[in-house]
Design a protein around this motif. Structure first.
Motif, PDB file in Angstrom:
ATOM      1  N   ARG A   9       4.542  43.717 -14.523  1.00  0.00           N
ATOM      2  CA  ARG A   9       3.956  43.126 -15.734  1.00  0.00           C
ATOM      3  C   ARG A   9       4.575  41.770 -16.028  1.00  0.00           C
ATOM      4  O   ARG A   9       3.874  40.825 -16.419  1.00  0.00           O
ATOM      5  CB  ARG A   9       4.143  44.050 -16.940  1.00  0.00           C
ATOM      6  N   GLY A  10       5.881  41.654 -15.838  1.00  0.00           N
ATOM      7  CA  GLY A  10       6.555  40.375 -16.081  1.00  0.00           C
ATOM      8  C   GLY A  10       6.078  39.291 -15.132  1.00  0.00           C
ATOM      9  O   GLY A  10       5.819  38.153 -15.545  1.00  0.00           O
ATOM     10  N   GLY A  59      -0.495  39.866 -23.895  1.00  0.00           N
ATOM     11  CA  GLY A  59      -0.808  41.277 -24.085  1.00  0.00           C
ATOM     12  C   GLY A  59      -0.153  42.204 -23.082  1.00  0.00           C
ATOM     13  O   GLY A  59       0.031  43.391 -23.352  1.00  0.00           O
ATOM     14  N   LEU A  60       0.204  41.685 -21.918  1.00  0.00           N
ATOM     15  CA  LEU A  60       0.892  42.523 -20.930  1.00  0.00           C
ATOM     16  C   LEU A  60       2.319  42.872 -21.363  1.00  0.00           C
ATOM     17  O   LEU A  60       2.849  43.913 -20.977  1.00  0.00           O
ATOM     18  CB  LEU A  60       0.951  41.815 -19.577  1.00  0.00           C
ATOM     19  N   ILE A  61       2.929  42.008 -22.149  1.00  0.00           N
ATOM     20  CA  ILE A  61       4.345  42.172 -22.485  1.00  0.00           C
ATOM     21  C   ILE A  61       4.583  42.563 -23.942  1.00  0.00           C
ATOM     22  O   ILE A  61       5.304  43.513 -24.233  1.00  0.00           O
ATOM     23  CB  ILE A  61       5.116  40.860 -22.178  1.00  0.00           C
ATOM     24  N   ILE A 110      -2.755  44.133 -11.080  1.00  0.00           N
ATOM     25  CA  ILE A 110      -3.241  44.497 -12.416  1.00  0.00           C
ATOM     26  C   ILE A 110      -3.717  45.945 -12.433  1.00  0.00           C
ATOM     27  O   ILE A 110      -3.407  46.702 -13.361  1.00  0.00           O
ATOM     28  CB  ILE A 110      -4.384  43.554 -12.852  1.00  0.00           C
ATOM     29  N   LEU A 111      -4.463  46.337 -11.414  1.00  0.00           N
ATOM     30  CA  LEU A 111      -4.936  47.723 -11.353  1.00  0.00           C
ATOM     31  C   LEU A 111      -3.781  48.697 -11.209  1.00  0.00           C
ATOM     32  O   LEU A 111      -3.823  49.810 -11.746  1.00  0.00           O
ATOM     33  CB  LEU A 111      -5.947  47.884 -10.222  1.00  0.00           C
ATOM     34  N   PHE A 112      -2.719  48.283 -10.513  1.00  0.00           N
ATOM     35  CA  PHE A 112      -1.515  49.113 -10.418  1.00  0.00           C
ATOM     36  C   PHE A 112      -0.922  49.328 -11.810  1.00  0.00           C
ATOM     37  O   PHE A 112      -0.495  50.437 -12.151  1.00  0.00           O
ATOM     38  CB  PHE A 112      -0.490  48.459  -9.478  1.00  0.00           C
ATOM     39  N   VAL A 113      -0.891  48.288 -12.622  1.00  0.00           N
ATOM     40  CA  VAL A 113      -0.370  48.405 -13.989  1.00  0.00           C
ATOM     41  C   VAL A 113      -1.246  49.360 -14.810  1.00  0.00           C
ATOM     42  O   VAL A 113      -0.731  50.217 -15.521  1.00  0.00           O
ATOM     43  CB  VAL A 113      -0.269  47.017 -14.668  1.00  0.00           C
TER      44      VAL A 113
END
Length: 124
Positions: A9-10, A59-61, A110-113
């Motif tokens: 994510r980072g 938004g990811l963090i 992204i899909l892994f996240v």
């Protein structure tokens, strides 16, 4: 797995902050010199993509970091996945293989996240 998701994510947030900032604030003439596709894309769309990438990166963090509405991280990742699928379709239509590699790599991460936070490390 939680640490791996934080690292990914980072890195994704950093990548999308950089590209989003560039697409949003760099003059189009200069941007077109190293992102050839922007020369055939309306300026408003390029700016919109940049803003979407900036918001997605935050938004990811931020939601997980603050513990406030952490499911927004999944929503941000899904939003970025939509951007990357759209980019893949656009680049495939233009037969722009140079851009496809990075686009697909980002999409996989992204899909892994998304899968990671839906299945392995659910967010509250």
């Amino acid at each position: 797995m939680s640490i791996a998701l934080w690292i990914i994510r980072g890195l994704l947030a950093l990548a999308f902050l950089l590209t989003g900032w560039t697409k949003t604030f760099t003059p189009m003439g200069r941007l077109g010199s190293y992102m050839v596709w922007v020369t055939v894309t309306p300026t408003a769309l390029v700016r919109w993509i940049g803003i979407a990438e900036l918001v997605g990166a935050i938004g990811l963090i931020l939601p997980v970091l603050t513990g406030m509405v952490p499911w927004l991280t999944i929503a941000a990742a899904i939003g970025l996945a939509v951007v990357m699928v759209s980019a893949a379709v656009f680049h495939a239509a233009r037969k722009d293989s140079r851009e496809m590699g990075l686009t697909l790599a980002l999409l996989v991460l992204i899909l892994f996240v998304v899968v990671g936070h839906v299945i392995w490390v659910p967010l509250a």
